[in-house]
Design a protein around this motif. Sequence first.
Motif, mmCIF file in Angstrom:
data_model
loop_
_atom_site.group_PDB
_atom_site.id
_atom_site.type_symbol
_atom_site.label_atom_id
_atom_site.label_comp_id
_atom_site.label_asym_id
_atom_site.label_seq_id
_atom_site.Cartn_x
_atom_site.Cartn_y
_atom_site.Cartn_z
ATOM 1 N N SER A 163 -3.242 16.128 -8.942
ATOM 2 C CA SER A 163 -3.437 15.003 -8.026
ATOM 3 C C SER A 163 -3.326 13.698 -8.811
ATOM 4 C CB SER A 163 -4.786 15.104 -7.320
ATOM 5 O OG SER A 163 -5.818 15.096 -8.267
ATOM 6 N N PHE A 164 -2.743 13.782 -9.988
ATOM 7 C CA PHE A 164 -2.496 12.607 -10.819
ATOM 8 C C PHE A 164 -1.576 11.656 -10.071
ATOM 9 C CE2 PHE A 164 0.572 10.678 -13.754
ATOM 10 C CZ PHE A 164 -0.267 9.945 -14.557
ATOM 11 N N PRO A 165 -1.681 10.339 -10.152
ATOM 12 C CA PRO A 165 -2.686 9.615 -10.938
ATOM 13 C C PRO A 165 -3.853 9.103 -10.091
ATOM 14 C CG PRO A 165 -0.883 8.152 -10.391
ATOM 15 C CD PRO A 165 -0.561 9.462 -9.763
ATOM 16 N N LEU A 166 -3.699 9.065 -8.773
ATOM 17 C CA LEU A 166 -4.726 8.404 -7.960
ATOM 18 C C LEU A 166 -5.622 9.374 -7.211
ATOM 19 C CD1 LEU A 166 -2.757 5.399 -6.419
ATOM 20 C CD2 LEU A 166 -3.926 5.582 -8.592
ATOM 21 N N GLY A 167 -5.304 10.657 -7.294
ATOM 22 C CA GLY A 167 -6.114 11.622 -6.566
ATOM 23 C C GLY A 167 -5.867 11.594 -5.070
ATOM 24 N N VAL A 200 -3.662 18.856 -15.035
ATOM 25 C CA VAL A 200 -2.776 19.730 -14.264
ATOM 26 C C VAL A 200 -3.442 21.092 -14.159
ATOM 27 C CG1 VAL A 200 -0.510 20.827 -14.180
ATOM 28 C CG2 VAL A 200 -0.724 18.523 -15.106
ATOM 29 N N ASP A 201 -3.625 21.551 -12.961
ATOM 30 C CA ASP A 201 -4.194 22.891 -12.757
ATOM 31 C C ASP A 201 -3.072 23.908 -12.785
ATOM 32 O OD1 ASP A 201 -6.803 22.025 -12.494
ATOM 33 O OD2 ASP A 201 -6.495 21.493 -10.396
ATOM 34 N N MET A 202 -3.369 25.046 -13.355
ATOM 35 C CA MET A 202 -2.323 26.046 -13.507
ATOM 36 C C MET A 202 -2.794 27.403 -12.992
ATOM 37 S SD MET A 202 -0.597 27.468 -16.973
ATOM 38 C CE MET A 202 -2.040 28.385 -17.372
ATOM 39 N N LYS A 203 -1.920 28.055 -12.302
ATOM 40 C CA LYS A 203 -2.160 29.452 -11.936
ATOM 41 C C LYS A 203 -0.904 30.196 -12.340
ATOM 42 C CE LYS A 203 -5.062 28.586 -7.932
ATOM 43 N NZ LYS A 203 -5.061 28.484 -6.474
ATOM 44 N N TRP A 204 -1.123 31.243 -13.134
ATOM 45 C CA TRP A 204 0.036 31.976 -13.630
ATOM 46 C C TRP A 204 -0.150 33.427 -13.215
ATOM 47 C CZ3 TRP A 204 1.910 31.139 -19.359
ATOM 48 C CH2 TRP A 204 3.291 31.364 -19.413
ATOM 49 N N HIS A 205 0.695 33.875 -12.342
ATOM 50 C CA HIS A 205 0.508 35.194 -11.739
ATOM 51 C C HIS A 205 1.179 36.277 -12.581
ATOM 52 C CE1 HIS A 205 -0.951 33.341 -8.002
ATOM 53 N NE2 HIS A 205 -0.087 32.384 -8.314
ATOM 54 N N ALA A 206 0.441 37.360 -12.755
ATOM 55 C CA ALA A 206 0.999 38.532 -13.432
ATOM 56 C C ALA A 206 0.568 39.747 -12.623
ATOM 57 C CB ALA A 206 0.484 38.621 -14.857
ATOM 58 N N GLY A 207 1.376 40.114 -11.660
ATOM 59 C CA GLY A 207 1.006 41.228 -10.786
ATOM 60 C C GLY A 207 -0.242 40.884 -10.008
ATOM 61 N N GLN A 218 -7.787 5.648 -9.146
ATOM 62 C CA GLN A 218 -7.571 6.513 -10.307
ATOM 63 C C GLN A 218 -8.902 6.922 -10.921
ATOM 64 O OE1 GLN A 218 -6.059 4.796 -13.994
ATOM 65 N NE2 GLN A 218 -4.386 6.230 -13.884
ATOM 66 N N CYS A 219 -9.792 5.956 -11.018
ATOM 67 C CA CYS A 219 -11.091 6.226 -11.626
ATOM 68 C C CYS A 219 -11.926 7.178 -10.768
ATOM 69 C CB CYS A 219 -11.816 4.902 -11.814
ATOM 70 S SG CYS A 219 -13.438 5.073 -12.517
ATOM 71 N N LEU A 220 -11.927 6.930 -9.461
ATOM 72 C CA LEU A 220 -12.796 7.712 -8.582
ATOM 73 C C LEU A 220 -12.211 9.070 -8.214
ATOM 74 C CD1 LEU A 220 -14.026 4.969 -6.129
ATOM 75 C CD2 LEU A 220 -15.448 6.313 -7.651
ATOM 76 N N TYR A 221 -10.931 9.095 -7.931
ATOM 77 C CA TYR A 221 -10.347 10.313 -7.372
ATOM 78 C C TYR A 221 -9.319 10.985 -8.273
ATOM 79 C CZ TYR A 221 -12.249 7.685 -3.492
ATOM 80 O OH TYR A 221 -13.066 6.947 -2.700
ATOM 81 N N GLY A 222 -8.789 10.249 -9.234
ATOM 82 C CA GLY A 222 -7.738 10.811 -10.073
ATOM 83 C C GLY A 222 -8.249 11.411 -11.364
ATOM 84 N N LEU A 266 0.835 -1.210 0.000
ATOM 85 C CA LEU A 266 0.000 0.000 0.000
ATOM 86 C C LEU A 266 0.868 1.259 0.000
ATOM 87 C CD1 LEU A 266 -2.737 -1.191 2.510
ATOM 88 C CD2 LEU A 266 -2.930 -0.980 0.038
ATOM 89 N N PHE A 267 1.977 1.182 0.733
ATOM 90 C CA PHE A 267 2.880 2.337 0.760
ATOM 91 C C PHE A 267 3.500 2.550 -0.618
ATOM 92 C CE2 PHE A 267 6.999 4.337 1.290
ATOM 93 C CZ PHE A 267 6.663 5.439 2.062
ATOM 94 N N SER A 268 3.879 1.432 -1.268
ATOM 95 C CA SER A 268 4.472 1.542 -2.611
ATOM 96 C C SER A 268 3.492 2.212 -3.567
ATOM 97 C CB SER A 268 4.833 0.167 -3.144
ATOM 98 O OG SER A 268 5.715 -0.464 -2.280
ATOM 99 N N LEU A 269 2.237 1.883 -3.370
ATOM 100 C CA LEU A 269 1.199 2.468 -4.219
ATOM 101 C C LEU A 269 1.198 3.998 -4.117
ATOM 102 C CD1 LEU A 269 -0.870 0.542 -5.646
ATOM 103 C CD2 LEU A 269 -2.540 1.415 -4.060
ATOM 104 N N VAL A 270 1.207 4.483 -2.876
ATOM 105 C CA VAL A 270 1.158 5.944 -2.719
ATOM 106 C C VAL A 270 2.491 6.570 -3.119
ATOM 107 C CG1 VAL A 270 -0.652 6.097 -1.005
ATOM 108 C CG2 VAL A 270 1.660 5.756 -0.249
ATOM 109 N N ALA A 271 3.589 5.840 -2.876
ATOM 110 C CA ALA A 271 4.900 6.392 -3.233
ATOM 111 C C ALA A 271 5.035 6.511 -4.745
ATOM 112 C CB ALA A 271 6.014 5.500 -2.674
ATOM 113 N N VAL A 272 4.591 5.469 -5.455
ATOM 114 C CA VAL A 272 4.679 5.517 -6.920
ATOM 115 C C VAL A 272 3.724 6.580 -7.461
ATOM 116 C CG1 VAL A 272 4.217 4.197 -9.027
ATOM 117 C CG2 VAL A 272 5.523 3.163 -7.187
ATOM 118 N N ALA A 273 2.560 6.699 -6.825
ATOM 119 C CA ALA A 273 1.610 7.742 -7.246
ATOM 120 C C ALA A 273 2.244 9.125 -7.078
ATOM 121 C CB ALA A 273 0.326 7.644 -6.438
ATOM 122 N N LEU A 274 2.931 9.312 -5.960
ATOM 123 C CA LEU A 274 3.597 10.598 -5.707
ATOM 124 C C LEU A 274 4.679 10.839 -6.754
ATOM 125 C CD1 LEU A 274 3.960 12.987 -3.758
ATOM 126 C CD2 LEU A 274 5.580 11.607 -2.494
#
Lengths: 337, 631
Positions: free
Chosen positions: A165-169, A120-127, B146-150, A69-77
């Motif tokens: 929050s790719f890939p697992l949210g 990917v969400d983006m915020k690009w600041h200009a002043g 991935q399907c639900l939250y990603g 389970l840890f590997s899952l979150v680590a690889v997701a990160l």
Amino acid sequence: MAYNHADLRLPPWLLRLLDWMVRIELPVSTGWRIGVTRPGALYLSALTGVWMAAFYSGNNLLYLCGSMLFSLVAVALFRGVQLLRRTPQLDSAMPEYVEAGRQEILQGRVSLLTDDSASVDMKWHAGDSMLTGQLRLAERGVLTGRYFSEVRGCARFSRQELSTSFPLGLWRIIHFKKEERELFVMPKAVPWSDALGELRRFEQGDEWYGLREYVLGDALSRVHWRKITSVDSGWTVKRFDRSDPQDQQRMLRVDLRLPKGLGEEPFEKLLGKAWYWFLEQLPHLKDGDLLILGEISFNLGDAQQRAAAIEALASSEPGSSAPIGSGGILLSLMDSD
Amino acid sequence: MQPLSSQLILAERLTLAVLITGVISLALSDFVSPVYWSLLMLLAMLRFLRGPGFSLSEMQASFIGWAGFIWVGIELALGRAWIVAFTDFLLILAMAVVIESPTPRNHLHRMLVGMFLVLGAAVLTDSVLYIFPLAAFVWFVWRASQCLYGMNVTGGALPMTEWRAEARLMPWIGALVLALFITLPRFDFQTYLKPTQPKKVTSGFSNAVDLGDFARELDPTVMMRVEPVSGDIESFRRLMIGRYWRGTSLSIYNGNGWQQQSSSADRVWQRGENVDFSTGKGQQIAIYREASDHPYVMLPDGVSGILGASEAMKMDEAGSLRFIRAPTRRIRMIMEIEAARAVLSGMALPTDVELSRSSVPVAVSRWAVLTTVGASSPEQQIEMLVNEMLGWSYDLNASIDADRPVGSFLNSRRGHCELYATLLTLSLRSLGIPARVVNGYFGGEWNEVGGFYLIRQQHAHSWVEAWVEGDWRRFDSTPASRWQLSGVSFRAVDEVWESIKLSWYRYILEFQNSDRGELFQKAVQLLKRYLVVVMAALFVIALVWISFRRGVMRGVFQRREWPIVDRWLEKHGVKRLVHQPLCSLPLPEGIDAAAWCFFVAAWEQQLYGSDRRWSRWEIRRHLRALSKNHC
């Protein structure tokens, strides 16, 4: 309908706790921050429980579960970080200019070939202003965003904030990037098409006097369809006037002087009219067409000078000199001499 | 009813799969009732086939959950173990969650319940098969999360990433799991949550045994596995071949069976203490003792001690070693064993009971005297008796007369080891030689694949210990034809399977802090031994990697179209990065801009759009045509 986390209908105390956890953003490196999402907070809590049970009991199967389970979150990160690192420069998807006072919806393609589906969400600041957008990757990258600026000028974007929050949210990975880009915020276009249209109709009349080769920007209504004999034969358009507008030199002279007592609004309207004229002429521009802003003249047929004209229009300030040259259309706030 | 979002529909089967893998992992445990998990699997299959149409509302499903809660309360009141009752509750809860209407909360519940089921199975089973539902669980959790939250992002959900693309990550996850599993420290605070197993049912290892209850079946159930701790396999095999594993010693004969003599001076060892039987040092062997219904520890011939008792144990004067509490799980013990096959040292002198002739039938006494006519010493008497009996028939199915079992055996001269040992013991006693019966195991089965010994229940055996010349000596009068019998079917398959199981026990279930260094040393040794092979393998991997990077083999692993296009682009002065689509590239040298634009549009249409995919030949043809369109 996008999936809504609120549909989980968790108890209020748990929601408050999760929200508190979600607000935490840990700076892990220069330009990188990591936080968790609500499902991520739940997942990490469960994982902590598994590890506690494993450490307490020494049960190797619990160690195995915990490791998986840890590997899952680590690889997701890792995958999330990898995605943000690979995200290319987004300026190619940006427009050259936007208009002040209008919510601009931006859309463009991004050069990134990937097998992943990601956002990917983006915020690009200009002043004070900020461009918000979302890069959606599903076989190809598409950037959609919005930008709003009340003020005309040159918006200088510098600090880009990318988050995913790719890939697992489960993780919220935030990457701050220095990507500089200038975006010209043009004055709000003030139509004065009626006058221009009247002028054209008067010049053209109803009779056509000859044919010429079709060029990009010609109205389809002027194409002589009966003269087209095959797919390969070139198109021809009708000439309604001996002095075709295509052949005429276009010139707009803008007097940047601002009479005393007048506020900024008339000046912005003046520039808006000039901008409208520019947009109207854009499809037909050729070498020798001129835009004169005060003392500076721009040959709109030249791409570089055209770009300079856009920049000058975006950053124009009231001047003290009358526009140079003579002829063409004059836009001025000054009383006629 | 509100229309379901695409995510919820897509996640329906994924979260169901998460839950099912949890159920399968728990079904591996012998503690879980098949009624619970088979009913649950039936519901899951129905839901899988019929989709969200087969569902209950949240309220209705919650009734099932509450009913389960009450039922488990009753189970606890009736004395069921709390961990089993908790598992039953989880399974009932899983039933409710399986057929609940597909809401985001339902999906979260499925994943959480699935996780709890997998964790419960980690305590309630030690089966090697556990690895399969666990791996499947991780995979489905990945896809479902991935399907639900990603993928549910603002502006509409994204399509799921192809599973083939995700599968490329699995080796990395596997490597990370391995690294974490090996390196993380173990804190053995308590053993309550260790993997448990049902106790193997045996007979004959108790205080009282009736004749005919012991070693009469060819039961292939594995009771012990024995492997060397160090040293080479062949010397270990020679060392262990034909050893007797001493269990209980029975001294009191009551006419129908044997009883243990009460001991007044037990020796006790606490957990972690070394158990020493002699001063000698021998080769270390590791014994994996399955959980069984008796507390006795089987001691091989020549055993000199046990390193660090895994549980508290005690030994009586007759040399029976037993755990104070019978372990509920598999125990790993390290014993030292000498090459000499001496009977256990340090046992007490014979007692009157072991010389008692009160229960010896007259026929046995008469037969013993007649058989030993001419013998001049006790050794000769014993030898003559044993030689006589070795010529008799070994028969597991021979009937036993409950009234006079030994007498009928003497007449029929057919029977199993227990009868042979009983007759010899009683005969020796009638001749004035102290003797007793010992129940244990003999020999074992060598596993060629894994290089270890298996002691099965079919290796249970009875023999005799007699007091001769001031020492206890072992005598076995059972005919050798006994050891030609076996209840194991499909021997080759069984060897492989048992080898896998031992590896699972050795390297997963029983992995300890001390194994880390040993594993590292083994890895270094293997590296030294196979250095050339490793270097060659690394060289080949490097070559493949370089080829991959250059695009030569990229077509094999990724899309076969790109290498052709990339080579053509390089000829025309354009270097494409792996992630770059053609539309983002500059115009290749010497190519007409309009033709290039047309080509790119057609390329993207066949690659991403609805057009038929080009073959390699077609790609080359298009590129040749493009090359002819010079500007």
